[in-house]
Design a protein around this motif. Structure first.
Motif: not given
Length: 337
Positions: A61-66, A76-83, A133-139, A293-298
């Motif tokens: 269950e992880l999140s991180g940065i490309v 995806v591209k370098t710098g993207d925040r991803v799950v 997006g940056e509006e969503v925390s890694f946590e 991902m929609e739920w996270l954004r919303e």
């Protein structure tokens, strides 16, 4: 690079290992930021899974940065925040080609049958990554995987706004299911035997709750949904609870089973036939991450409700021990990098 490996039952050691490198054009190097401890991880930690070879790096269950991408990566591209979607299947068999990768005969879960995310960096195919997006925390993003399980259950049972839904169990998955169903607009009754868990279910949006240890679940369901519930979901996964589900359902009701209990459930076929019930299984997720991902954004995922504890990776042994010691009051423990 640090990797937290389960060496033996109950013992995790942090080792220095080589940083993984991209070897194929479709691969991506991800710097891990947050990883949730799953119930599966706890079972593995206690030595209760015979399909896991040790030593093992757990964590799915992880999140991180490309940080790097292969030459053919486009999603995806370098710098993207991803799950990460942790379901790994062959992609070639009849089951996979029919769209059911989560029940491929050779399916593997990241961090279970293969090394996972409790380490500084991972390399995976881009198809397993979803940006946010940056509006969503890694946590908060690290909660995407358990919510993908809820999304799969909701899809399998076809929940619609007019439904009355009963969810048995208010643990991590139960709370995810409640939030998913309330996002659709359906009414939810949650059953559990722990009052603190029922309080969290109410906070998650449950319309009603019942402590089935002290009150009749059948009576509570009849008050909530006269004639029976449209959907009944066993979010605990125990055969004895599965047995109760037909009695709680309305005619033409849908039942969802997610457990791996090997004990038989004694359900007389007449209970299924007379009501013409539909019983579905739901395993992990089947490409449900776009919906999550929609739920996270919303902002539909309640991070404050779901995340109970946070530990730096250096304290991962303590994190597992304290989560197990205080299981009733812990929803989700996160390991931070």
């Amino acid at each position: 690079m640090r990797a937290a490996k389960l060496i033996s039952a109950g013992k995790i050691e942090i080792e220095e290992t080589e940083k993984p490198v991209i070897r194929h054009p479709g691969e991506v190097l991800v710097e891990v930021k947050a990883v949730g401890i799953c119930g599966t991880d706890l079972h593995i930690f206690r030595g209760e899974r015979d399909d896991v070879e040790l030593p093992r790096v757990m964590g799915h269950e992880l999140s991180g940065i490309v940080r790097e991408t292969g030459t053919q990566v486009t999603r995806v591209k370098t710098g993207d925040r991803v799950v990460l979607d942790p379901v790994f299947a062959c992609g070639e068999c009849k089951t996979c080609k029919s769209g059911h990768v989560n029940v491929c005969s050779s399916v593997k879960c990241y961090g279970v049958q293969m090394d996972g995310g409790f380490q500084d960096y991972i390399v995976v195919e881009e198809s397993h990554l979803y940006p946010f997006g940056e509006e969503v925390s890694f946590e908060s993003a690290a909660l995407a995987e358990p919510f993908s399980i809820a999304a799969n259950i909701v899809a399998r049972t076809g929940v619609i706004p007019e439904d009355k839904v009963v969810v048995i169990g208010s643990g991590t998955i139960g709370l995810c299911i409640v939030q998913a169903i309330k996002g659709i607009g359906a009414a939810v009754l949650v059953s559990d035997v722990v009052e603190s868990k029922l309080s969290r279910a109410k906070e998650a949006g449950a319309d009603d709750t019942v402590n089935s240890r002290t009150h009749s679940l059948e009576d509570a369901v009849e008050r909530f949904a006269p004639g029976g519930a449209d959907v009944v979901i066993d979010a605990v996964g125990i055969a004895a609870l599965t047995e109760q589900m037909p009695d709680l359902a309305a005619p033409a009701g849908r039942l969802a089973v997610i457990g791996f209990d090997g004990a038989p459930a004694g359900i007389p076929p007449v209970k299924i036939t007379k009501k013409e019930l539909t019983i579905v299984g739901s395993r992990m997720n089947c490409r449900r991450f776009p919906k999550v991902m929609e739920w996270l954004r919303e902002g539909k995922i309640n991070e404050d409700l779901m995340i109970s504890r946070k530990y730096p990776v250096e304290e991962i042994q303590k994190a597992f021990e304290e989560t197990l010691a205080d299981g009733q009051d812990t929803v989700k423990t996160l390991i931070l990098f």
